[in-house]
Design an enzyme around this catalytic site. Structure first.
Site, PDB file in Angstrom:
ATOM      1  N   SER A 242       0.744  -1.075  -0.152  1.00 20.64           N
ATOM      2  CA  SER A 242       0.057   0.169  -0.045  1.00 20.64           C
ATOM      3  C   SER A 242       0.785   1.291  -0.100  1.00 20.64           C
ATOM      4  CB  SER A 242      -0.967   0.032   1.132  1.00 20.64           C
ATOM      5  OG  SER A 242      -0.224  -0.186   2.295  1.00 20.64           O
ATOM      6  N   HIS A 272      -1.954  -8.997   1.815  1.00 17.30           N
ATOM      7  CA  HIS A 272      -1.639  -7.658   2.729  1.00 17.30           C
ATOM      8  C   HIS A 272      -2.626  -7.453   3.747  1.00 17.30           C
ATOM      9  CE1 HIS A 272      -0.093  -3.985   3.656  1.00 17.30           C
ATOM     10  NE2 HIS A 272      -0.054  -3.295   2.351  1.00 17.30           N
ATOM     11  N   HIS A 319       5.652 -12.849   7.144  1.00 21.11           N
ATOM     12  CA  HIS A 319       5.781 -11.351   6.756  1.00 21.11           C
ATOM     13  C   HIS A 319       6.970 -11.205   5.747  1.00 21.11           C
ATOM     14  CE1 HIS A 319       6.479  -7.052   7.173  1.00 21.11           C
ATOM     15  NE2 HIS A 319       5.137  -7.073   7.708  1.00 21.11           N
ATOM     16  N   ARG A 328       2.819  -5.182  16.738  1.00 25.90           N
ATOM     17  CA  ARG A 328       1.510  -4.495  16.216  1.00 25.90           C
ATOM     18  C   ARG A 328       0.527  -5.556  17.225  1.00 25.90           C
ATOM     19  NH1 ARG A 328       1.549  -3.092  10.041  1.00 25.90           N
ATOM     20  NH2 ARG A 328       2.584  -5.154  10.240  1.00 25.90           N
ATOM     21  N   ASP A 374      -2.548  -8.606  11.576  1.00 23.62           N
ATOM     22  CA  ASP A 374      -3.854  -8.851  11.033  1.00 23.62           C
ATOM     23  C   ASP A 374      -4.321 -10.245  11.704  1.00 23.62           C
ATOM     24  OD1 ASP A 374      -4.179  -6.999   8.971  1.00 23.62           O
ATOM     25  OD2 ASP A 374      -2.698  -8.197   7.820  1.00 23.62           O
TER      26      ASP A 374
HETATM   27  N1  HAX Z   1       1.161 -19.874   5.736  1.00 22.05           N
HETATM   28  C1  HAX Z   1       1.441 -20.707   4.742  1.00 22.05           C
HETATM   29  N2  HAX Z   1       2.498 -20.531   3.810  1.00 22.05           N
HETATM   30  C2  HAX Z   1       3.257 -19.637   4.090  1.00 22.05           C
HETATM   31  C3  HAX Z   1       2.932 -18.607   5.145  1.00 22.05           C
HETATM   32  C4  HAX Z   1       1.746 -18.642   5.786  1.00 22.05           C
HETATM   33  N3  HAX Z   1       1.427 -17.844   6.708  1.00 22.05           N
HETATM   34  N4  HAX Z   1       3.734 -17.509   5.142  1.00 22.05           N
HETATM   35  C5  HAX Z   1       4.750 -17.848   4.083  1.00 22.05           C
HETATM   36  N5  HAX Z   1       4.350 -19.054   3.588  1.00 22.05           N
HETATM   37  C6  HAX Z   1       5.104 -19.536   2.415  1.00 22.05           C
HETATM   38  C7  HAX Z   1       4.860 -18.770   1.058  1.00 22.05           C
HETATM   39  O1  HAX Z   1       3.570 -18.969   0.409  1.00 22.05           O
HETATM   40  C8  HAX Z   1       6.116 -19.069   0.349  1.00 22.05           C
HETATM   41  O2  HAX Z   1       5.570 -20.568  -0.444  1.00 22.05           O
HETATM   42  P1  HAX Z   1       5.961 -20.915  -1.906  1.00 22.05           P
HETATM   43  O3  HAX Z   1       7.459 -20.455  -2.168  1.00 22.05           O
HETATM   44  O4  HAX Z   1       5.281 -22.038  -2.153  1.00 22.05           O
HETATM   45  O5  HAX Z   1       5.172 -19.631  -2.782  1.00 22.05           O
HETATM   46  C9  HAX Z   1       7.337 -19.754   1.348  1.00 22.05           C
HETATM   47  O6  HAX Z   1       6.420 -19.953   2.577  1.00 22.05           O
HETATM   48  C10 HAX Z   1       7.963 -18.504   1.583  1.00 22.05           C
HETATM   49  O7  HAX Z   1       7.419 -17.362   1.954  1.00 22.05           O
HETATM   50  P2  HAX Z   1       8.408 -16.251   2.835  1.00 22.05           P
HETATM   51  O8  HAX Z   1       9.383 -15.953   2.169  1.00 22.05           O
HETATM   52  O9  HAX Z   1       8.435 -16.615   4.203  1.00 22.05           O
HETATM   53  O10 HAX Z   1       7.027 -15.100   2.804  1.00 22.05           O
HETATM   54  P3  HAX Z   1       6.868 -14.173   1.658  1.00 22.05           P
HETATM   55  O11 HAX Z   1       7.866 -12.882   1.976  1.00 22.05           O
HETATM   56  O12 HAX Z   1       6.969 -14.716   0.422  1.00 22.05           O
HETATM   57  O13 HAX Z   1       5.412 -13.634   2.036  1.00 22.05           O
HETATM   58  C11 HAX Z   1       3.532 -13.137   3.296  1.00 22.05           C
HETATM   59  C12 HAX Z   1       5.167 -12.750   3.218  1.00 22.05           C
HETATM   60  C13 HAX Z   1       2.901 -12.038   4.307  1.00 22.05           C
HETATM   61  C14 HAX Z   1       2.649 -12.826   1.943  1.00 22.05           C
HETATM   62  C15 HAX Z   1       3.051 -14.607   3.667  1.00 22.05           C
HETATM   63  O14 HAX Z   1       3.958 -14.684   4.746  1.00 22.05           O
HETATM   64  C16 HAX Z   1       1.802 -14.734   3.923  1.00 22.05           C
HETATM   65  O15 HAX Z   1       1.311 -14.956   2.669  1.00 22.05           O
HETATM   66  N6  HAX Z   1       0.979 -15.014   4.963  1.00 22.05           N
HETATM   67  C17 HAX Z   1      -0.108 -15.091   5.177  1.00 22.05           C
HETATM   68  C18 HAX Z   1      -1.074 -14.052   4.615  1.00 22.05           C
HETATM   69  C19 HAX Z   1      -0.883 -12.593   5.666  1.00 22.05           C
HETATM   70  O16 HAX Z   1      -1.035 -12.735   6.790  1.00 22.05           O
HETATM   71  N7  HAX Z   1      -0.678 -11.618   5.069  1.00 22.05           N
HETATM   72  C20 HAX Z   1      -0.582 -10.426   6.026  1.00 22.05           C
HETATM   73  C21 HAX Z   1       0.910  -9.835   6.039  1.00 22.05           C
HETATM   74  C22 HAX Z   1       0.954  -8.579   6.770  1.00 22.05           C
HETATM   75  C23 HAX Z   1       0.482  -7.579   6.100  1.00 22.05           C
HETATM   76  O17 HAX Z   1       0.891  -6.946   5.214  1.00 22.05           O
HETATM   77  N8  HAX Z   1      -0.673  -6.965   6.515  1.00 22.05           N
HETATM   78  O18 HAX Z   1      -1.219  -6.067   6.042  1.00 22.05           O
END
Ligand code: HAX
Length: 441
Positions: A242, A272, A319, A328, A374
């Site tokens: 964002s 996000h 994250h 947070r 979140d």
């Molecule tokens: N559950 C399952 N798998 C997860 C995971 C979770 N909570 N978090 C990461 N992973 C997976 C990823 O999908 C990725 O898998 P692939 O290689 O198969 O694609 C792998 O672990 C490596 O990911 P990472 O390097 O640890 O994390 P990223 O930087 O790629 O992604 C995310 C960060 C926040 C997008 C990710 O942790 C996620 O999808 N979390 C769940 C959704 C979430 O809570 N989002 C909110 C984040 C905070 C925010 O911005 N709030 O607004």
């Protein structure tokens, strides 16, 4: 000129001069190396922008102008009788780098109340025109876009404003937009979930207190929740979707309304800000599947394994930058311990916190098994009766406007140019690996 605007301008002039010298004396210094994998994998870890209002440490979490969340809770002014920081104070801090006085914050509350009072009718009519199933984030963005008719930047730019004055008209647009966000967002809530029965603003209240009131939640502690919620969600340095989107779109001299709407569309993604609705949805589905409102640790563990086996993420965990429990999350947990320690859903969120990290830790790919912001917010809202979880990201968006618009003001005041990074194709990469192409060297 009002105190905040004049103070911001004086700080921006000083920093602007310093930046000119930094670039002149050190502009060719290298700040890092980029690896091929980083280009393919979301540009993680590449430092590529300046963002003044907050900074994220992967271990410690967010600091706003150097202050942690517990420090803000202590140092920023509070509402009368309250103990949570007023988001007005955080906005002042992000814009000036200084902690405001109680008087400063009260003046800003009054300023926003006056600016917030004048929303053209077409904004509400535009929201009304959409079908009832429209997602609240879409309604919010449509509301922001409809408000764009009010942009001072657009009018002055068409008249031919000097680029030295961009900062002032961006400041005015940002202040007007922040002031109007609670009225637009609460209209979305009442329109979608409460038969369009709107509640008149009470501008004797602070910005977040009045937002709570217009949503229809007048409990003293819900107002306190909105104050801390609006403070902790406001900013998370510049690279998150964002903030970066608002910054990128703003770099084309798109006004504050266009830029924020773009950022809000990014916040509406499930990886996000939409994660806050996904967390409650996931918990509800888990409770249904297990057949219990209060699942045990073993039952939660089993459901987490099923979520992972189905190829889904566990929402609220992980994250892109953080590598510890998000402060947070902790701030919200502290709020819950004080106001609702025995709430069953809150207790389930805490049980999930005990259960999920050890499971995610066993998955080598996941870099951060800990909860993010979140993971907790929805349970607090459900406690007060706000059960419409599709709406939760709108609350996040109203808060996020504070940080990204303060930063947009800074970008204009510092005269940051159009953002335009280089991209390459995999054909280029393959040719480079064979030594046939030196496109990026
Ligand atoms: N559950 C399952 N798998 C997860 C995971 C979770 N909570 N978090 C990461 N992973 C997976 C990823 O999908 C990725 O898998 P692939 O290689 O198969 O694609 C792998 O672990 C490596 O990911 P990472 O390097 O640890 O994390 P990223 O930087 O790629 O992604 C995310 C960060 C926040 C997008 C990710 O942790 C996620 O999808 N979390 C769940 C959704 C979430 O809570 N989002 C909110 C984040 C905070 C925010 O911005 N709030 O607004």
């Amino acid at each position: 000129m009002e105190k905040l605007k004049a103070l911001f301008k004086s700080k921006a002039d000083i920093l602007s001069a310093e930046i000119k010298d930094i670039i002149k004396d050190h502009g060719t210094k290298k700040v890092g190396e980029v690896q091929l994998a980083q280009i393919y994998q979301g540009m993680r870890g590449i430092t590529g922008m300046i963002y003044e209002t907050s900074l994220l440490d992967s271990e410690e979490g967010i600091r706003f102008r150097g202050f942690t969340i517990p420090e803000l809770q202590q140092k920023l002014p509070h509402a009368k009788g309250g103990s949570e920081p007023l988001p007005e104070g955080l906005f002042w801090l992000m814009l000036t780098g200084e902690i405001p006085t109680q008087e400063d914050v009260e003046a800003l509350s009054r300023d926003w109340a006056e600016r917030g009072n004048t929303i053209p009718k077409h904004v509400f009519k535009t929201i009304d025109a959409l079908p009832p199933e429209t997602h609240p984030m879409t309604l919010l963005v449509v509301g922001i876009m409809a408000l764009q008719t009010e942009s001072i930047f657009v009018k002055k730019y068409a008249e031919g404003v000097n680029k030295k004055d961009y900062w002032g008209i961006t400041y005015e647009d940002s202040m007007n937009l922040i002031a109007r966000m609670p009225a637009v967002a609460s209209y979305v809530y009442r329109h979608k979930y409460k038969n369009g029965e709107n509640i008149s603003p009470d501008y004797s209240l602070d910005w977040a207190g009045n937002f709570a009131h217009m949503l229809g939640f007048d409990q003293v502690s819900f107002k306190e929740l909105m104050r801390i919620y609006m403070t902790i969600h406001a900013d998370h340095e510049g690279g998150n979707v964002s903030a970066h989107t608002t910054h990128l779109v703003g770099s084309a001299l798109s006004d504050a309304y266009l830029s924020l709407a773009a950022g809000m569309n990014g916040l509406a993604g499930p990886l996000h800000g939409l994660a806050n609705q996904e967390v409650i949805k996931w918990i509800k589905e888990m409770q249904k599947s297990i057949g219990s409102e209060t699942p045990t640790g073993e039952q939660i563990a089993e459901y987490v394994q099923k979520t992972l086996a189905d190829g889904k993420v566990v929402p609220g965990y992980g994250h892109a930058v953080l590598r510890k429990t998000d402060p947070r999350f902790t701030a919200q947990q502290e709020f819950a311990k004080k106001h609702m320690p025995n709430d069953p859903l809150v207790n389930t969120v805490w049980k999930i916190y005990e259960t999920v990290p050890p499971i995610l830790q066993t998955k080598a790919k996941i870099k951060n098994p800990w909860p993010n912001v979140d993971a907790h917010s929805g349970a607090l809202l459900v406690h007060y009766g706000m059960k419409e979880y599709e709406y939760y990201t709108v609350l996040f968006g109203v808060s996020r406007a504070l940080g990204v618009l303060a930063s947009l003001c800074w970008s204009r005041a510092l005269g940051f140019p159009l953002e335009r990074p280089k991209s390459v194709t995999t054909e280029n990469v393959k040719a480079w690996l064979k030594g046939e192409d030196t496109i990026w060297e």
